[in-house]
Design a protein around this motif. Structure first.
Motif, PDB file in Angstrom:
ATOM      1  N   MET A   1       0.848  -1.202   0.000  1.00 53.42           N
ATOM      2  CA  MET A   1       0.000   0.000   0.000  1.00 53.42           C
ATOM      3  C   MET A   1       0.880   1.247   0.000  1.00 53.42           C
ATOM      4  O   MET A   1       1.785   1.377   0.828  1.00 53.42           O
ATOM      5  CB  MET A   1      -0.916   0.013   1.223  1.00 53.42           C
ATOM      6  CG  MET A   1      -1.768   1.277   1.336  1.00 53.42           C
ATOM      7  SD  MET A   1      -2.766   1.307   2.841  1.00 53.42           S
ATOM      8  CE  MET A   1      -3.897  -0.036   2.509  1.00 53.42           C
ATOM      9  N   THR A   2       0.649   2.160  -0.930  1.00 51.58           N
ATOM     10  CA  THR A   2       1.389   3.406  -0.975  1.00 51.58           C
ATOM     11  C   THR A   2       0.870   4.350   0.096  1.00 51.58           C
ATOM     12  O   THR A   2      -0.329   4.583   0.195  1.00 51.58           O
ATOM     13  CB  THR A   2       1.242   4.067  -2.356  1.00 51.58           C
ATOM     14  OG1 THR A   2       1.653   3.137  -3.359  1.00 51.58           O
ATOM     15  CG2 THR A   2       2.092   5.320  -2.459  1.00 51.58           C
ATOM     16  N   THR A   3       1.771   4.907   0.911  1.00 52.18           N
ATOM     17  CA  THR A   3       1.345   5.797   1.987  1.00 52.18           C
ATOM     18  C   THR A   3       1.451   7.267   1.611  1.00 52.18           C
ATOM     19  O   THR A   3       0.839   8.106   2.255  1.00 52.18           O
ATOM     20  CB  THR A   3       2.178   5.544   3.252  1.00 52.18           C
ATOM     21  OG1 THR A   3       3.571   5.720   2.940  1.00 52.18           O
ATOM     22  CG2 THR A   3       1.946   4.137   3.773  1.00 52.18           C
ATOM     23  N   GLN A   4       2.222   7.585   0.590  1.00 52.25           N
ATOM     24  CA  GLN A   4       2.270   8.956   0.084  1.00 52.25           C
ATOM     25  C   GLN A   4       2.897   8.972  -1.301  1.00 52.25           C
ATOM     26  O   GLN A   4       3.783   8.173  -1.601  1.00 52.25           O
ATOM     27  CB  GLN A   4       3.060   9.886   1.006  1.00 52.25           C
ATOM     28  CG  GLN A   4       2.962  11.353   0.555  1.00 52.25           C
ATOM     29  CD  GLN A   4       3.677  12.303   1.491  1.00 52.25           C
ATOM     30  OE1 GLN A   4       4.879  12.197   1.674  1.00 52.25           O
ATOM     31  NE2 GLN A   4       2.934  13.232   2.083  1.00 52.25           N
ATOM     32  N   ASP A  17       6.742   4.832  -2.557  1.00 55.29           N
ATOM     33  CA  ASP A  17       7.348   4.160  -1.411  1.00 55.29           C
ATOM     34  C   ASP A  17       6.933   2.702  -1.309  1.00 55.29           C
ATOM     35  O   ASP A  17       7.177   2.055  -0.311  1.00 55.29           O
ATOM     36  CB  ASP A  17       6.999   4.894  -0.112  1.00 55.29           C
ATOM     37  CG  ASP A  17       5.500   4.940   0.162  1.00 55.29           C
ATOM     38  OD1 ASP A  17       4.734   4.399  -0.654  1.00 55.29           O
ATOM     39  OD2 ASP A  17       5.103   5.510   1.184  1.00 55.29           O
ATOM     40  N   SER A  18       6.267   2.180  -2.335  1.00 51.62           N
ATOM     41  CA  SER A  18       5.827   0.795  -2.281  1.00 51.62           C
ATOM     42  C   SER A  18       5.934   0.157  -3.657  1.00 51.62           C
ATOM     43  O   SER A  18       5.563   0.762  -4.658  1.00 51.62           O
ATOM     44  CB  SER A  18       4.377   0.711  -1.803  1.00 51.62           C
ATOM     45  OG  SER A  18       3.860  -0.587  -2.008  1.00 51.62           O
ATOM     46  N   TRP A  99      -1.643   6.502  -8.348  1.00 47.45           N
ATOM     47  CA  TRP A  99      -2.234   6.225  -7.027  1.00 47.45           C
ATOM     48  C   TRP A  99      -3.269   5.108  -7.168  1.00 47.45           C
ATOM     49  O   TRP A  99      -4.307   5.297  -7.784  1.00 47.45           O
ATOM     50  CB  TRP A  99      -2.885   7.476  -6.459  1.00 47.45           C
ATOM     51  CG  TRP A  99      -3.404   7.261  -5.072  1.00 47.45           C
ATOM     52  CD1 TRP A  99      -4.682   6.983  -4.696  1.00 47.45           C
ATOM     53  CD2 TRP A  99      -2.637   7.292  -3.867  1.00 47.45           C
ATOM     54  NE1 TRP A  99      -4.765   6.839  -3.345  1.00 47.45           N
ATOM     55  CE2 TRP A  99      -3.525   7.016  -2.800  1.00 47.45           C
ATOM     56  CE3 TRP A  99      -1.281   7.520  -3.587  1.00 47.45           C
ATOM     57  CZ2 TRP A  99      -3.103   6.969  -1.461  1.00 47.45           C
ATOM     58  CZ3 TRP A  99      -0.865   7.473  -2.262  1.00 47.45           C
ATOM     59  CH2 TRP A  99      -1.766   7.204  -1.226  1.00 47.45           C
ATOM     60  N   THR A 101      -4.198   2.947  -4.336  1.00 42.50           N
ATOM     61  CA  THR A 101      -4.638   2.472  -3.027  1.00 42.50           C
ATOM     62  C   THR A 101      -6.138   2.671  -2.886  1.00 42.50           C
ATOM     63  O   THR A 101      -6.608   3.819  -2.877  1.00 42.50           O
ATOM     64  CB  THR A 101      -3.902   3.223  -1.905  1.00 42.50           C
ATOM     65  OG1 THR A 101      -2.491   3.071  -2.069  1.00 42.50           O
ATOM     66  CG2 THR A 101      -4.327   2.694  -0.542  1.00 42.50           C
ATOM     67  N   THR A 129      -2.082  11.603  -0.174  1.00 46.16           N
ATOM     68  CA  THR A 129      -1.968  10.788   1.034  1.00 46.16           C
ATOM     69  C   THR A 129      -3.343  10.234   1.387  1.00 46.16           C
ATOM     70  O   THR A 129      -4.364  10.865   1.100  1.00 46.16           O
ATOM     71  CB  THR A 129      -1.447  11.615   2.218  1.00 46.16           C
ATOM     72  OG1 THR A 129      -2.265  12.796   2.365  1.00 46.16           O
ATOM     73  CG2 THR A 129      -0.013  12.040   2.017  1.00 46.16           C
ATOM     74  N   PRO A 130      -3.387   9.069   2.023  1.00 46.86           N
ATOM     75  CA  PRO A 130      -4.686   8.510   2.414  1.00 46.86           C
ATOM     76  C   PRO A 130      -5.419   9.436   3.382  1.00 46.86           C
ATOM     77  O   PRO A 130      -4.801  10.081   4.234  1.00 46.86           O
ATOM     78  CB  PRO A 130      -4.318   7.185   3.089  1.00 46.86           C
ATOM     79  CG  PRO A 130      -2.960   6.857   2.572  1.00 46.86           C
ATOM     80  CD  PRO A 130      -2.269   8.169   2.359  1.00 46.86           C
ATOM     81  N   SER A 132      -7.329  10.186   6.631  1.00 44.98           N
ATOM     82  CA  SER A 132      -7.221   9.518   7.922  1.00 44.98           C
ATOM     83  C   SER A 132      -8.570   8.973   8.389  1.00 44.98           C
ATOM     84  O   SER A 132      -9.639   9.519   8.058  1.00 44.98           O
ATOM     85  CB  SER A 132      -6.679  10.488   8.977  1.00 44.98           C
ATOM     86  OG  SER A 132      -7.647  11.476   9.295  1.00 44.98           O
TER      87      SER A 132
END
Length: 300
Positions: A1-4, A17-18, A99, A101, A129-130, A132
């Protein structure tokens, strides 16, 4: 999962980052300098909206045209050169394709005046970014504390240097009032003017419902002269509500008037419609039916 995901106008996307994300174009080197005026002075602007990604990894951006138009107005409000949308659209397109995710995420686009130590081109970056889990939970109910913003309702009318309606990176006050709200046991803030009117939240607009004699009316604070930011979500809501015959009004309201509302919501491009449960210690009854209608109109 890409976090940013991070991108720079003119350079493309940085490596994800993934390994599970699609491989975008890459660009080496730093993203932003510590000498950047956006960092040292808050001399810049931004905009943000929601990205929705399906289970198959395909993504879409909410109201991109409107957000780019508001972003361009903010840049102009800072005396920046006219925004060239072409490179931004190209970079955003790359980012949205990369993106994958599933779920909701936040697209943030940022412009600064560049380096403080030398004349340079503006810095132009984006992130995805996901969203929250906390932001999603707040949709179901927020307690709102009323606080003074320290200026009159018309303070911005003839003082363009106060940057009314410009979405600046200078968010120190916005964050400070949210910390004070937390100290008061609340989730959000409703800023009021020194002459007795309610304005907006630090990053959301207020919409209230009034069932005047059985005739529903949706109300929000006018932009002209008040210095508040034009809310894209509120504009979409009022356009779609009006198309179905629901009355809408942009009017100044007192704290007592909003406390007497039949329902109230905080609207933002990322969070959608968050139902207000109380203003200070005053409970707001709310309406599940109207909450559902509003979320349908704004496609949340």
């Amino acid at each position: 999962m890409t976090t940013q995901l991070v991108g720079v106008v003119g350079r493309g996307l940085l490596a994800p980052d993934s390994p599970h994300a699609r491989e975008p174009k890459t660009a080496p080197g730093q993203v932003i300098s510590v000498d950047d005026l956006g960092f040292t002075r808050g001399d810049g602007v931004f905009d943000a909206t929601r990205v929705v990604t399906a289970d198959d990894g395909s993504s879409s951006v909410d109201h991109l045209d409107r957000h780019l138009a508001r972003f361009a107005r903010s840049v102009a409000g800072m005396d920046g050169d006219p925004l060239d949308e072409g490179p931004w659209r190209e970079l955003i397109g790359q980012a949205v394709e990369a993106w994958t995710t599933p779920g909701e995420a936040v697209l943030k686009i940022m412009w600064t005046r560049g380096l403080e130590s030398s004349t340079s081109e503006p810095t132009q970056v984006l992130t995805i970014t996901p969203l929250s889990e906390g932001a999603i939970r707040l949709r179901e109910g927020i307690a709102v504390a009323l606080m003074s913003r320290g200026t009159s309702s018309d303070a911005y009318r003839d003082a363009r240097w106060l940057l009314g309606g410009v979405k600046t990176l200078s968010y120190g006050i916005n964050m400070a009032v949210k910390r004070e709200a937390a100290r008061r046991g609340c989730d959000e803030v409703l800023l009021t003017s020194t002459d007795g009117w309610v304005m907006e939240g630090p990053n959301a607009s207020l919409v209230t419902l009034h069932l005047d004699g059985g005739r529903p009316v949706l109300r929000s604070t006018p932009v002209e002269g008040t210095g508040i930011l034009r809310s894209i979500t509120q504009e979409v809501l009022f356009e779609r509500a009006a198309s179905e015959g629901v009355a809408t009004e942009l009017v100044l309201q007192t704290p007592e008037e909003v406390k007497r509302a039949d329902a109230a919501w905080y609207l933002s491009s990322v969070r959608g419609a968050a139902r207000v449960t109380r203003f200070d210690e005053h409970p707001v009854a709310g309406s599940d039916e109207w909450t559902a209608r509003i979320r349908g109109w704004i496609s949340f």
